[in-house]
Design a protein around this motif. Sequence first.
Motif, short mmCIF file in Angstrom:
data_model
loop_
_atom_site.label_atom_id
_atom_site.label_comp_id
_atom_site.label_asym_id
_atom_site.label_seq_id
_atom_site.Cartn_x
_atom_site.Cartn_y
_atom_site.Cartn_z
N LEU A 3 14.08 10.98 42.57
CA LEU A 3 13.33 11.58 43.68
C LEU A 3 13.96 12.91 44.10
N PHE A 4 15.28 12.95 44.09
CA PHE A 4 16.00 14.19 44.44
C PHE A 4 15.68 15.29 43.43
N TYR A 5 15.74 14.96 42.14
CA TYR A 5 15.41 15.93 41.10
C TYR A 5 13.94 16.36 41.20
N PHE A 6 13.08 15.41 41.54
CA PHE A 6 11.65 15.72 41.65
C PHE A 6 11.42 16.82 42.69
N PHE A 7 12.02 16.71 43.85
CA PHE A 7 11.82 17.71 44.89
C PHE A 7 12.42 19.06 44.49
N ILE A 8 13.55 19.05 43.79
CA ILE A 8 14.15 20.31 43.34
C ILE A 8 13.23 21.03 42.36
N PHE A 9 12.77 20.29 41.34
CA PHE A 9 11.91 20.92 40.33
C PHE A 9 10.54 21.26 40.90
N LEU A 10 10.06 20.46 41.85
CA LEU A 10 8.79 20.78 42.49
C LEU A 10 8.91 22.09 43.27
N MET A 11 9.99 22.27 44.00
CA MET A 11 10.20 23.50 44.75
C MET A 11 10.32 24.71 43.81
N LEU A 12 11.05 24.53 42.71
CA LEU A 12 11.18 25.63 41.75
C LEU A 12 9.84 25.98 41.12
N TYR A 13 9.06 24.96 40.83
CA TYR A 13 7.73 25.19 40.23
C TYR A 13 6.80 25.90 41.21
N LEU A 14 6.81 25.46 42.47
CA LEU A 14 5.98 26.11 43.49
C LEU A 14 6.44 27.54 43.73
N MET A 15 7.77 27.77 43.71
CA MET A 15 8.28 29.14 43.83
C MET A 15 7.78 30.01 42.69
N SER A 16 7.78 29.45 41.48
CA SER A 16 7.32 30.20 40.31
C SER A 16 5.84 30.52 40.43
N LEU A 17 5.03 29.51 40.79
CA LEU A 17 3.59 29.72 40.89
C LEU A 17 3.25 30.72 41.99
N CYS A 18 3.76 30.46 43.20
CA CYS A 18 3.42 31.30 44.35
C CYS A 18 3.97 32.72 44.18
N GLY A 19 5.23 32.83 43.77
CA GLY A 19 5.85 34.15 43.62
C GLY A 19 5.19 35.00 42.56
N ASN A 20 5.01 34.42 41.37
CA ASN A 20 4.42 35.20 40.28
C ASN A 20 2.94 35.48 40.51
N SER A 253 18.10 24.89 28.84
CA SER A 253 16.64 24.92 28.84
C SER A 253 16.09 24.96 30.26
N LEU A 254 16.72 24.22 31.16
CA LEU A 254 16.31 24.26 32.57
C LEU A 254 16.49 25.66 33.14
N LEU A 255 17.52 26.36 32.68
CA LEU A 255 17.80 27.70 33.20
C LEU A 255 16.67 28.66 32.88
N TYR A 256 16.26 28.73 31.58
CA TYR A 256 15.28 29.75 31.21
C TYR A 256 13.83 29.26 31.24
N ALA A 257 13.61 27.93 31.28
CA ALA A 257 12.24 27.42 31.31
C ALA A 257 11.76 27.07 32.71
N VAL A 258 12.70 26.79 33.63
CA VAL A 258 12.33 26.37 34.98
C VAL A 258 12.88 27.31 36.04
N VAL A 259 14.19 27.61 35.97
CA VAL A 259 14.84 28.39 37.02
C VAL A 259 14.46 29.86 36.93
N THR A 260 14.53 30.45 35.73
CA THR A 260 14.25 31.89 35.58
C THR A 260 12.86 32.28 36.03
N PRO A 261 11.78 31.55 35.65
CA PRO A 261 10.45 31.93 36.17
C PRO A 261 10.35 31.88 37.69
N ALA A 262 11.16 31.02 38.33
CA ALA A 262 11.15 30.95 39.80
C ALA A 262 11.95 32.09 40.42
N LEU A 263 12.99 32.56 39.72
CA LEU A 263 13.83 33.61 40.26
C LEU A 263 13.29 35.01 40.00
#
Length: 296
Positions: A3-20, A253-263
């Motif tokens: 559940l903890f990981y879910f919220f982290i990745f959900l926030m990163l995904y929403l950051m990527s979608l909304c920001g980009n 993989s998490l760095l460039y597939a999940v974190v980088t698009p959000a940053l």
Amino acid sequence: MQLFYFFIFLMLYLMSLCGNLTIATTIWVENKLHTPMYFFLGNLSVLDICYSSVTVPKLLVSLTGGSSEISYRGCMAQLYFYVSCCSTECLLLSVMGFDRYVAICNPMHYTTIMNKQKCVQLATGLWLTGFLTSIIHTIFTARLPYCKSHEISHFFCDLPPMLKLACSDTFLNKLLILTAGGFLGLSSFFLTLVSYIQIISAILKIHTKVGRSRAFSTCASHLIVVLIFFGSISFMYMRPTSNYSLEQDQLVSLLYAVVTPALNPIIYSLRNKEMKNAMKRTINKIYYSKVYMANM
């Protein structure tokens, strides 16, 4: 911890979608941003949305207790679109570096070299190259027999973990990864590196501090993204297969597939006053148009 990981990745995904999505919309709406630099930045934003959407939704489903299974066709489709996005971003970052090189080192001919037609041709070419390259990888991966375990030790279908499941010789596949990685990855990084060597050399020749700081500020954001992306990609695909570590691969993989698009939206917007002001104007336009429609 799921559940903890879910919220982290959900926030990163929403950051990527909304920001980009905000950056892409702002560039589309604001006429002042209809320049080559922002045209390619808009392409990067669209690419990052596709990048994260290929892998993260399935990961979120698994973390909420849903099925962690993926069909064979679904796996191959995920592999195809992921490699396509990865290959396209390699080329796009090098084109963005070339754009900054022309703008700083050859400003008198910038509008001639980077005209609208050339930009559209470059963008179309790099997208087509990325998607055509991925077809080759997907075909050669799909032809392998998977008679061992069908459990992928990864959070999405990627080339290295899938080759580990094959029960036949994967030399040709590994050679293809190194060849394509050398052609797309290393050549793109080399072109970007050469561009920035020329850019830094030209910036150091500027006599005023204000001029140097303005020139550096237009390139710093892109350079940060280049270092993060090419560094992680090189670690994943350009090292000997004997050095593969599943745990390290997942983290990278998490760095460039999940974190980088959000940053990326944060990196490009926080260091760019023109972009921040344009985003504020766009958000205000959307807000007041909704208020106006509600009062009609």
